[in-house]
Motif scaffolding. Structure first.
Motif, PDB file in Angstrom:
ATOM      1  N   MET A   1       2.126  -3.009   3.069  1.00  0.00           N
ATOM      2  CA  MET A   1       1.100  -3.938   2.606  1.00  0.00           C
ATOM      3  C   MET A   1       0.984  -3.859   1.079  1.00  0.00           C
ATOM      4  N   ASP A   2       1.018  -5.012   0.401  1.00  0.00           N
ATOM      5  CA  ASP A   2       0.895  -4.915  -1.063  1.00  0.00           C
ATOM      6  C   ASP A   2      -0.590  -4.780  -1.446  1.00  0.00           C
ATOM      7  N   GLU A   3      -0.767  -4.503  -2.723  1.00  0.00           N
ATOM      8  CA  GLU A   3      -2.095  -4.213  -3.260  1.00  0.00           C
ATOM      9  C   GLU A   3      -3.090  -5.351  -2.979  1.00  0.00           C
ATOM     10  N   PHE A   4      -2.610  -6.600  -3.120  1.00  0.00           N
ATOM     11  CA  PHE A   4      -3.545  -7.722  -3.007  1.00  0.00           C
ATOM     12  C   PHE A   4      -3.917  -8.001  -1.555  1.00  0.00           C
ATOM     13  N   ALA A   5      -2.928  -7.805  -0.663  1.00  0.00           N
ATOM     14  CA  ALA A   5      -3.222  -7.951   0.768  1.00  0.00           C
ATOM     15  C   ALA A   5      -4.231  -6.883   1.179  1.00  0.00           C
ATOM     16  N   ILE A   7      -6.508  -5.409  -0.710  1.00  0.00           N
ATOM     17  CA  ILE A   7      -7.846  -5.742  -1.232  1.00  0.00           C
ATOM     18  C   ILE A   7      -8.486  -6.814  -0.359  1.00  0.00           C
ATOM     19  N   ARG A   8      -7.686  -7.865  -0.060  1.00  0.00           N
ATOM     20  CA  ARG A   8      -8.223  -8.966   0.760  1.00  0.00           C
ATOM     21  C   ARG A   8      -8.661  -8.468   2.127  1.00  0.00           C
ATOM     22  N   ARG A   9      -7.800  -7.645   2.741  1.00  0.00           N
ATOM     23  CA  ARG A   9      -8.081  -7.221   4.110  1.00  0.00           C
ATOM     24  C   ARG A   9      -9.292  -6.282   4.202  1.00  0.00           C
ATOM     25  N   PHE A  10      -9.406  -5.373   3.257  1.00  0.00           N
ATOM     26  CA  PHE A  10     -10.437  -4.344   3.432  1.00  0.00           C
ATOM     27  C   PHE A  10     -11.689  -4.531   2.573  1.00  0.00           C
ATOM     28  N   THR A  88      -8.277   5.276  -5.758  1.00  0.00           N
ATOM     29  CA  THR A  88      -6.929   5.835  -5.863  1.00  0.00           C
ATOM     30  C   THR A  88      -6.609   6.518  -4.541  1.00  0.00           C
ATOM     31  N   ILE A  89      -5.500   6.119  -3.941  1.00  0.00           N
ATOM     32  CA  ILE A  89      -5.127   6.695  -2.641  1.00  0.00           C
ATOM     33  C   ILE A  89      -3.625   7.022  -2.632  1.00  0.00           C
ATOM     34  N   PRO A  90      -3.226   8.037  -1.866  1.00  0.00           N
ATOM     35  CA  PRO A  90      -1.809   8.422  -1.854  1.00  0.00           C
ATOM     36  C   PRO A  90      -0.936   7.399  -1.117  1.00  0.00           C
ATOM     37  N   ASN A  91      -1.506   6.706  -0.125  1.00  0.00           N
ATOM     38  CA  ASN A  91      -0.730   5.692   0.600  1.00  0.00           C
ATOM     39  C   ASN A  91      -1.675   4.709   1.273  1.00  0.00           C
ATOM     40  N   ALA A  92      -1.125   3.565   1.676  1.00  0.00           N
ATOM     41  CA  ALA A  92      -1.981   2.532   2.277  1.00  0.00           C
ATOM     42  C   ALA A  92      -2.111   2.782   3.781  1.00  0.00           C
ATOM     43  N   ASP A 119     -10.586  -1.791  -8.552  1.00  0.00           N
ATOM     44  CA  ASP A 119      -9.216  -1.547  -8.958  1.00  0.00           C
ATOM     45  C   ASP A 119      -8.606  -0.639  -7.902  1.00  0.00           C
ATOM     46  N   THR A 120      -7.348  -0.891  -7.556  1.00  0.00           N
ATOM     47  CA  THR A 120      -6.713  -0.112  -6.502  1.00  0.00           C
ATOM     48  C   THR A 120      -5.408   0.461  -7.025  1.00  0.00           C
ATOM     49  N   THR A 121      -5.264   1.787  -6.930  1.00  0.00           N
ATOM     50  CA  THR A 121      -4.086   2.433  -7.492  1.00  0.00           C
ATOM     51  C   THR A 121      -3.569   3.514  -6.547  1.00  0.00           C
ATOM     52  N   ARG A 122      -2.286   3.839  -6.714  1.00  0.00           N
ATOM     53  CA  ARG A 122      -1.713   4.934  -5.940  1.00  0.00           C
ATOM     54  C   ARG A 122      -1.726   6.200  -6.781  1.00  0.00           C
ATOM     55  N   GLY A 123      -2.075   7.314  -6.150  1.00  0.00           N
ATOM     56  CA  GLY A 123      -2.069   8.597  -6.852  1.00  0.00           C
ATOM     57  C   GLY A 123      -1.929   9.703  -5.832  1.00  0.00           C
ATOM     58  N   GLU A 124      -1.762  10.920  -6.303  1.00  0.00           N
ATOM     59  CA  GLU A 124      -1.495  12.022  -5.372  1.00  0.00           C
ATOM     60  C   GLU A 124      -2.690  12.371  -4.488  1.00  0.00           C
TER      61      GLU A 124
END
Ligand code: ADP
Ligand code: MG
Length: 317
Positions: A1-5, A7-10, A88-92, A119-124
């Motif tokens: 799932m990409d970042e924008f999907a 955001i829209r979904r959740f 910031t989350i490690p995975n979707a 804002d949604t980002t990936r991090g450890e």
């Protein structure tokens, strides 16, 4: 799932509040505060493993991340209205995200707060930062700096429960009976929004309890350039904490434990009965625990004798 999907979904839910001219989806949100009111802003970040156990249920992580921010707005005597979320989350992980969003929107809708961006980002590590904005009548915001010698010091609820609950949670306690109650105080704190707004014109100073009663009262006193006497025998301890812990441990949780998100405030002498009435109207226990004095520091007494307390006070650095 990409970042924008994602955001829209959740996170992109319909908003009914007409103060919000533009919500999620543009470069920034647009809100129109009511004329004549002041904007109040606060931000708080929670880090998995630092502020809460890594395996805390995602609903609770979402709920708690909003509640702790509501508490800051409450402590100003203000009305919470809008929030943004930097996640910031490690995975979707859709299972985690969907429960996290449920918890977050549950706490937000209980307080009539709308999510207007983020804002949604990936991090450890999972890091959740919520900025909460609200409004308040000018001149009515309750600052930390207004306490004066002679004022009474009051606390809402039964401090210590959340820290006791966290110790039970990390100690692997089963979640029944008193333990369930105490763990619940850590996991789903209740910001005292309505009560704080109701005392806005009588409280001289207020702070919410995030680092522990002793440490937070000390901050209020530093801002107010005053000291205090604190009567440890008056600390309101819950039946649940006393059922699970020795009296001395309960006192240490109440003074040094954090995460209660109760309110500590000062008000001048004459307002006791008014405070009683407002406490009853809000179905809230409010206890006078001490007095503001000239000078600095907190002098604790217990059963009429000097009580030496060394605060462990949690600090990040
Ligand atoms: P930009 O790149 O302009 O900062 P983004 O592409 O990051 O915008 O975000 C798109 C839209 O989604 C923005 O309106 C932003 O506020 C919103 N948004 C991003 N992440 C979240 C989130 N976790 N919760 C709520 N809204 C979010
Ligand atoms: Mg962005």
């Amino acid at each position: 799932m990409d970042e924008f999907a994602l955001i829209r979904r959740f996170f992109d839910r319909p908003i009914e509040d007409e103060s919000i001219r533009l919500g999620i989806g543009d470069d920034a949100a647009l809100v129109g505060p009511e004329p004549g009111r002041e904007l109040v802003c606060a931000v708080d970040t929670i880090v998995a493993g630092t502020h809460y156990p890594q395996d805390l249920p995602p609903f609770d992580v979402g709920y708690r991340s909003v509640a702790i921010n509501l508490s800051d707005i409450a402590a100003m005597g203000a009305r919470p209205r809008w929030m943004t979320l930097a996640l910031t989350i490690p995975n979707a992980d859709t299972g985690w995200l969907s429960l996290f969003a449920e918890g977050l929107f549950t706490a937000a809708s209980e307080a009539n707060v709308s999510l207007i961006g983020g804002d949604t980002t990936r991090g450890e590590t999972t890091v959740i930062s919520i900025q909460l904005m609200g409004d308040v009548d000018p001149e009515k915001a309750i600052r930390r700096s207004g306490a004066r010698p002679g004022d009474g010091i009051f606390v809402t609820g039964t401090p210590g429960d959340a820290a006791a609950g966290l110790s039970l949670l990390t100690g692997g306690s089963d979640q029944t009976g008193e333990s369930e109650y105490l763990i619940g105080r850590f996991v789903r704190p209740t910001a005292r929004v309505e009560f704080a707004a109701s005392i806005a014109s009588i409280a001289s100073a207020a702070i919410d309890l995030s680092d522990g009663l002793y440490a937070d009262l000390q901050k209020l006193l530093l801002s107010s350039k005053a000291g205090a006497t604190l009567d440890v025998s008056r600390l309101p301890l819950s039946a649940e904490i006393l059922a699970k812990f020795d009296y001395d441990d309960a006192v240490n949780f109440a003074l040094g434990g954090g995460d209660d998100y109760e309110l500590c405030f000062a008000a001048s002498q004459c307002d006791d009965s008014e405070i009683d009435t407002l406490a009853k109207q809000n179905h809230l226990q409010v206890t006078r625990i001490g007095k503001v004095v000239a000078g600095d520091g907190i002098a604790c007494r217990r059963d009429g004798e000097t009580f030496k307390y060394t605060d462990p006070g949690y600090r990040h650095f």
